[in-house]
Design a protein around this motif. Structure first.
Motif, short mmCIF file in Angstrom:
data_model
loop_
_atom_site.label_atom_id
_atom_site.label_comp_id
_atom_site.label_asym_id
_atom_site.label_seq_id
_atom_site.Cartn_x
_atom_site.Cartn_y
_atom_site.Cartn_z
N TYR A 1 0.84 -1.19 0.00
CA TYR A 1 0.00 0.00 0.00
C TYR A 1 0.89 1.25 0.00
O TYR A 1 1.87 1.32 0.74
N SER A 2 0.53 2.20 -0.82
CA SER A 2 1.30 3.43 -0.93
C SER A 2 0.48 4.61 -0.41
O SER A 2 -0.59 4.93 -0.95
N LYS A 3 0.96 5.24 0.64
CA LYS A 3 0.27 6.38 1.23
C LYS A 3 0.21 7.53 0.23
O LYS A 3 1.18 7.84 -0.44
N GLY A 4 -0.96 8.14 0.12
CA GLY A 4 -1.12 9.26 -0.78
C GLY A 4 -1.48 8.86 -2.20
O GLY A 4 -1.59 9.71 -3.08
N SER A 5 -1.67 7.55 -2.43
CA SER A 5 -2.04 7.08 -3.76
C SER A 5 -3.56 7.14 -3.93
O SER A 5 -4.29 7.57 -3.02
N TYR A 6 -4.05 6.69 -5.08
CA TYR A 6 -5.48 6.69 -5.33
C TYR A 6 -6.17 5.46 -4.76
O TYR A 6 -7.36 5.26 -4.98
N THR A 7 -5.43 4.65 -4.00
CA THR A 7 -6.03 3.46 -3.41
C THR A 7 -7.11 3.82 -2.40
O THR A 7 -8.11 3.11 -2.26
N ASN A 8 -6.92 4.91 -1.68
CA ASN A 8 -7.93 5.30 -0.69
C ASN A 8 -8.43 6.73 -0.86
O ASN A 8 -9.09 7.26 0.04
N ARG A 9 -8.16 7.34 -2.00
CA ARG A 9 -8.67 8.71 -2.19
C ARG A 9 -8.91 9.00 -3.66
O ARG A 9 -8.35 8.35 -4.56
N VAL A 10 -9.76 9.99 -3.92
CA VAL A 10 -10.10 10.39 -5.28
C VAL A 10 -10.64 11.81 -5.22
O VAL A 10 -11.08 12.29 -4.17
N GLN A 11 -10.62 12.50 -6.36
CA GLN A 11 -11.13 13.86 -6.41
C GLN A 11 -12.56 13.91 -6.96
O GLN A 11 -12.94 13.09 -7.80
N TYR A 12 -13.32 14.86 -6.47
CA TYR A 12 -14.66 15.13 -6.97
C TYR A 12 -14.76 16.63 -7.21
O TYR A 12 -13.85 17.39 -6.84
N LEU A 13 -15.85 17.05 -7.84
CA LEU A 13 -15.99 18.47 -8.19
C LEU A 13 -16.99 19.17 -7.28
O LEU A 13 -18.14 18.75 -7.16
N PHE A 14 -16.54 20.23 -6.61
CA PHE A 14 -17.44 21.02 -5.76
C PHE A 14 -17.28 22.50 -6.11
O PHE A 14 -16.18 23.06 -5.98
N ASP A 15 -18.35 23.08 -6.59
CA ASP A 15 -18.36 24.51 -6.91
C ASP A 15 -17.22 24.89 -7.85
O ASP A 15 -16.57 25.92 -7.69
N GLY A 16 -16.98 24.01 -8.83
CA GLY A 16 -15.96 24.29 -9.85
C GLY A 16 -14.55 23.91 -9.49
O GLY A 16 -13.64 24.03 -10.31
N ASP A 17 -14.33 23.45 -8.25
CA ASP A 17 -12.99 23.08 -7.81
C ASP A 17 -12.89 21.58 -7.52
O ASP A 17 -13.84 20.97 -7.02
N ALA A 18 -11.74 21.00 -7.82
CA ALA A 18 -11.49 19.59 -7.52
C ALA A 18 -11.09 19.46 -6.05
O ALA A 18 -10.16 20.13 -5.59
N ARG A 19 -11.82 18.60 -5.32
CA ARG A 19 -11.52 18.37 -3.91
C ARG A 19 -11.39 16.88 -3.64
O ARG A 19 -11.82 16.05 -4.44
N TRP A 20 -10.82 16.54 -2.49
CA TRP A 20 -10.50 15.14 -2.20
C TRP A 20 -11.54 14.47 -1.30
O TRP A 20 -12.06 15.07 -0.37
N LEU A 21 -11.79 13.19 -1.62
CA LEU A 21 -12.50 12.28 -0.74
C LEU A 21 -11.46 11.24 -0.31
O LEU A 21 -10.85 10.60 -1.16
N THR A 22 -11.24 11.07 0.98
CA THR A 22 -10.22 10.15 1.46
C THR A 22 -10.80 9.18 2.48
O THR A 22 -11.38 9.60 3.48
N VAL A 23 -10.64 7.89 2.22
CA VAL A 23 -11.07 6.86 3.17
C VAL A 23 -9.98 6.74 4.22
O VAL A 23 -8.82 6.49 3.89
N PRO A 24 -10.29 6.93 5.51
CA PRO A 24 -9.27 6.89 6.55
C PRO A 24 -8.67 5.50 6.77
O PRO A 24 -9.40 4.53 6.97
N CYS A 25 -7.36 5.42 6.69
CA CYS A 25 -6.65 4.16 6.90
C CYS A 25 -5.34 4.47 7.62
O CYS A 25 -4.73 5.51 7.38
#
Length: 230
Positions: free
Chosen positions: A35-59
């Protein structure tokens, strides 16, 4: 030809990830690598009010933990993610149709491990998009010792009867092709290009979660976008 694709099980991955799945006959979730910390394994970006923000599953895995052994830290994150997704996409045209499924995918409490959650969500989204690729997990395929990453991919591909490997274009910079050719495996590199589409932004944002696609666009057209080549 039996075409095989291989990738770590990522969290709510981007459109290109699903293009890779849809382009192959068999897809292997590479779940027994570190597992690599900071990878897309537990996080991804979504769009809020025109800006890309992160969703991160806590691990909080220890250093060296393999992906299939990474445990999710509690379940409070579920409501947090759902609230953020709802706030960002509730005005989108497909929200009412897709939202019940999104809630079900993220509230799967039986999944204590990150890989289980990710694989479950990916399979459900593939079903929604009518993608019928056959799935495997590398942790369930015995290939013995492998000296390097490229030879590991070769052995995994051959272990499930593949004779062509479908690779992401970015891997061409570091992937060794010799082990593939020595084992009579051909390599095809993805030509997928994420093109502008309907999105709640005046400036198109690339690389967002697949949710950004399926909450904005109906299943038929969303599938066509996933299947489209460069």
């Amino acid at each position: 030809m039996t075409v095989v694709g291989i990738h770590q099980p990522n969290y709510l991955p981007w459109v290109g990830y699903f293009h890779k799945i849809a382009s192959v006959d068999k897809f292997i979730f590479l779940d027994d690598v570190q597992y690599s910390k900071g990878s897309y394994t537990n996080r991804v970006q979504y769009l809020f009010d025109g800006d890309a923000r992160w969703l991160t599953v806590p691990c909080k895995p220890k250093l060296g933990t393999e992906i299939n052994d990474v445990c999710i830290d509690g379940n409070l994150w579920q409501d947090n993610h759902l609230n953020k997704i709802k706030g960002a996409y509730k005005k989108c045209s497909m929200f009412d149709m897709v939202w019940p499924s999104v809630q079900t995918w993220l509230r799967s409490e039986e999944h204590e491990k990150l890989s289980e959650l990710n694989i479950h969500i990916i399979k459900e989204i593939c079903s929604y998009l009518d993608i019928e690729t056959e799935f495997y997990r590398s942790s369930e395929i015995f290939i013995g010792q492998e000296p390097n990453a490229s030879e590991r991919l070769v052995k995994l591909t051959k272990a499930i009867g593949g004779n062509e490997y479908f690779s992401g274009l970015g891997a061409k910079k570091y992937q060794e092709e010799r082990p593939f050719f020595e084992q009579n495996l051909s390599i095809t590199y993805s030509s997928f290009v994420e093109r502008p589409r309907r999105q709640a932004s005046t400036c198109f944002k690339k690389g967002l979660s697949i949710l950004d696609l399926i909450l904005n666009i109906d299943p038929t057209h969303a599938r066509n976008i996933v299947l489209a080549k460069g």
